[in-house]
Design a protein around this motif. Structure first.
Motif, short mmCIF file in Angstrom:
data_model
loop_
_atom_site.label_atom_id
_atom_site.label_comp_id
_atom_site.label_asym_id
_atom_site.label_seq_id
_atom_site.Cartn_x
_atom_site.Cartn_y
_atom_site.Cartn_z
N MET A 1 -1.88 3.19 -1.83
CA MET A 1 -2.23 4.37 -1.06
C MET A 1 -1.02 4.85 -0.27
O MET A 1 -0.18 4.06 0.15
N SER A 2 -0.94 6.14 -0.03
CA SER A 2 0.20 6.71 0.68
C SER A 2 0.08 6.43 2.17
O SER A 2 -1.00 6.28 2.72
N ALA A 3 1.22 6.35 2.84
CA ALA A 3 1.24 6.15 4.27
C ALA A 3 1.16 7.49 4.98
O ALA A 3 1.39 8.54 4.39
N ALA A 4 0.82 7.43 6.27
CA ALA A 4 0.82 8.65 7.06
C ALA A 4 2.26 9.16 7.21
O ALA A 4 3.22 8.40 7.12
N LEU A 5 2.40 10.44 7.42
CA LEU A 5 3.73 11.01 7.63
C LEU A 5 4.31 10.51 8.95
O LEU A 5 3.58 10.30 9.92
N PRO A 6 5.63 10.34 9.01
CA PRO A 6 6.24 9.99 10.30
C PRO A 6 6.06 11.13 11.29
O PRO A 6 5.95 12.30 10.90
N GLU A 7 6.02 10.80 12.57
CA GLU A 7 5.84 11.84 13.58
C GLU A 7 7.01 12.82 13.58
O GLU A 7 6.85 14.00 13.86
N GLN A 8 8.20 12.33 13.27
CA GLN A 8 9.39 13.18 13.26
C GLN A 8 10.09 13.03 11.90
O GLN A 8 11.00 12.22 11.74
N PRO A 9 9.66 13.80 10.90
CA PRO A 9 10.33 13.72 9.59
C PRO A 9 11.74 14.28 9.67
O PRO A 9 12.14 14.91 10.65
N ALA A 10 12.51 14.06 8.61
CA ALA A 10 13.83 14.68 8.50
C ALA A 10 13.67 16.19 8.45
O ALA A 10 12.62 16.72 8.08
N VAL A 11 14.72 16.91 8.83
CA VAL A 11 14.68 18.37 8.83
C VAL A 11 15.73 18.91 7.87
O VAL A 11 16.77 18.28 7.63
N LEU A 12 15.44 20.09 7.34
CA LEU A 12 16.33 20.71 6.36
C LEU A 12 16.23 22.22 6.51
O LEU A 12 15.13 22.76 6.69
N GLU B 1 -1.53 19.55 16.04
CA GLU B 1 -1.57 19.49 14.58
C GLU B 1 -2.51 18.37 14.14
O GLU B 1 -2.15 17.19 14.17
N GLY B 2 -3.70 18.75 13.71
CA GLY B 2 -4.66 17.74 13.26
C GLY B 2 -4.57 17.45 11.78
O GLY B 2 -5.12 16.45 11.31
N ASP B 3 -3.92 18.31 11.02
CA ASP B 3 -3.80 18.12 9.59
C ASP B 3 -2.77 17.03 9.31
O ASP B 3 -1.62 17.15 9.74
N PRO B 4 -3.13 15.95 8.60
CA PRO B 4 -2.17 14.86 8.36
C PRO B 4 -0.96 15.27 7.54
O PRO B 4 0.02 14.53 7.49
N ALA B 5 -1.02 16.45 6.90
CA ALA B 5 0.11 16.90 6.07
C ALA B 5 1.04 17.82 6.83
O ALA B 5 1.98 18.35 6.24
#
Length: 511
Positions: free
Chosen positions: A1-12, A94-98
């Motif tokens: 199963m996939s993990a939750a997204l990090p709170e601070q993903p990389a930016v681009l 932001e309640g959406d996990p994505a």
């Protein structure tokens, strides 16, 4: 199963960064660094600010895409008519996990968001500014930013003698926390849930005052437009939708990223820049209240409100999730549908009972339930749309129905045959844990309901107590959702376990 997204993903950034400017050199822009990157902020009257927002076609970036200028003018008119002092509210929940774009702005560039909110507050003569958040990192960053501006003391209390009072409100990390009415209710000291009646914040919002409520990115875009002017702002993007957009790209990519891209850029270019495979099975646009696009449609779609909507997609809250070819798309949709059902506020029947029915019917389709199960999905979706206390049921129904339209071959394989033959890999991110343990502080492992089928007698009490996660199957026995037990349902799940007459129901912790 996939993990939750990090709170601070990389930016681009695709092109010169605007919202993300300076974040390549600093983990967080404090007040001094913010001003060195963006410069000072010019003041605007109410009409000047409304005209600017109108000139750059600024829309809300939280999902609905409502024109910002209309909101601003509506609040101003109501305040003038009633002789009331308005309020300004920033929705950073932001309640959406994505989705993580607002988390990045509030955590790393909070002053850009506050610039827009305070600019609007000054133009309207507002007496208070409230920032709603759901995560500890965002709360700490915004509190620090308010203190850096002298709007609060070191304890987070609003400063005295100021023309505007500012504060931060923390809500639970739930999907419904992002509903504007839930945020207003929580900011007024009530439960963080949508009320049973619909109303407009511009007429009666925070404390009954006319309230300008918009998403964190929207206020950041407003601050950029005020600095750049309409012509400078329109140097990026399209004529109809100038400027840039923030996207959270996850799913079948090497790592989740928050991407700033000019409006109108091809969706395929965004995915390629994030390292996605050239031909994803499909792309989910707009997050878990958004819509699926099949591969061919996604390849030709531009990233804009109108461009995506014309092809059946949605910009929504800016989440983009490509799906790899080796996972069952209907199984992926079922996982999210079960999570959406469990996220119900439980206040209205169409949501509390209708969404579990919708998720269960889709699960029946993937399990080979045939044409009857497919018709049950469409019937359940029609039964919840337009009948909820908030937009959650509508968004969930849109998400599920879009899967039926995007995955026609897989749907036929499940309805008419033995299925698509692919496992469900769990590519779409969902919350990974139930939060920290109250005693140890360590992340608590996900709990799931399980049934000892040698004991179960089909009494159905569990389905009555916990319809979000349990329903009565066609054979009269419980059918369990493919979802972990969220925090807000944990007590109810434990009650269902305790009250099972046959002692067949239990809570298992995932390893």
């Amino acid at each position: 199963m996939s993990a939750a997204l990090p709170e601070q993903p990389a930016v681009l950034s695709l092109g010169p960064p605007r919202l993300l400017a300076g974040l390549d050199r600093a983990a967080r822009l404090d007040r001094s660094a913010h001003l060195s990157v963006h410069g000072s902020l010019p003041g605007h009257t109410e009409e000047q600010l409304a005209a600017l927002a109108e000139a750059v076609a600024l829309r809300g970036r939280g999902g609905a895409g409502f024109p910002f200028a209309q909101k601003l003018r509506a609040v101003g008119r109501t305040a003038q008519r009633r002789g009331a002092r308005p309020a300004v509210v920033v929705n950073g929940c932001e309640g959406d996990p994505a989705c993580r774009k607002d988390a990045v702005l509030l955590g790393r560039a909070p002053h850009l968001v506050l610039d827009g909110a305070l600019l609007a507050a000054a133009a309207l003569g507002a007496g208070s500014v409230v920032v709603g958040v759901t995560r500890a990192t965002a709360e700490a960053s915004v509190r620090e930013a308010l203190a850096e501006r002298g709007l609060t003391d070191r304890h987070g209390r609003p400063g005295r003698g100021l023309s505007v009072r500012a504060r931060v409100v923390r809500l639970p990390e739930r999907l419904v926390s992002g509903e504007s009415s839930a945020l207003l209710r929580a900011a007024d000291g009530g439960p963080p849930l949508p009320p049973g009646r619909h109303g407009r914040a511009s007429r009666e919002g925070l404390g009954g005052a006319p309230t300008l409520l918009s998403n964190a990115e929207t206020y950041a875009q407003l601050a950029l437009a005020a600095r750049l002017g309409a012509e400078g702002y329109a140097a990026a993007g399209t004529a109809g939708e100038p400027g840039t957009v923030l996207l959270t790209v996850s799913g079948a990519v090497p790592e989740p990223q928050v991407v700033e891209a000019p409006s109108g850029v091809p969706l395929a270019s965004v995915l390629a820049a994030c390292g996605a495979a050239p031909a994803p099975q499909a792309v989910l646009t707009g997050g878990y209240h958004g819509a699926w696009l099949d591969a061919a449609t996604a390849a030709a779609a531009p990233v804009s409100y109108e461009g995506l909507a014309a092809r059946g997609g949605a910009l929504g809250a800016g989440a983009v999730l490509p799906l790899p070819a080796d996972t069952c798309p209907l199984g992926e949709t079922v996982r999210v549908a079960h999570w959406l059902a469990a996220e119900s506020a439980g206040q209205c029947g169409p949501c509390r009972l209708g969404l579990p029915t919708l998720a269960g019917a889709l699960a029946d389709v993937t399990a080979g339930g045939g044409q009857g199960a497919l018709e049950a999905v469409r019937e359940a979706a029609g039964a919840v749309r337009g009948r909820g206390a908030c937009g959650h049921p509508d968004g969930a129904a849109r998400f599920v129905l879009s899967a039926l339209a995007a995955f026609t071959d897989d749907l036929a394989a499940h309805v008419l045959g033995a299925g698509c033959g692919r496992p469900t890999a769990g590519v779409l991110p969902l919350p990974a844990s139930g939060g920290p343990d109250a005693v140890t502080g360590a992340p608590r492992r996900v709990e799931r309901l399980a049934v000892d089928w040698t004991l179960c007698k089909g009494h159905g009490l569990c389905a009555d107590l916990l319809p979000q996660l349990v329903r009565t199957g066609p054979d009269g026995y419980p059918a369990l959702a493919d979802a972990g037990v969220p925090d807000h349902l944990r007590d109810r799940a434990q009650r269902a376990v305790r009250r099972c007459p046959a002692l067949a129901l239990r809570l298992d912790k995932e390893r």
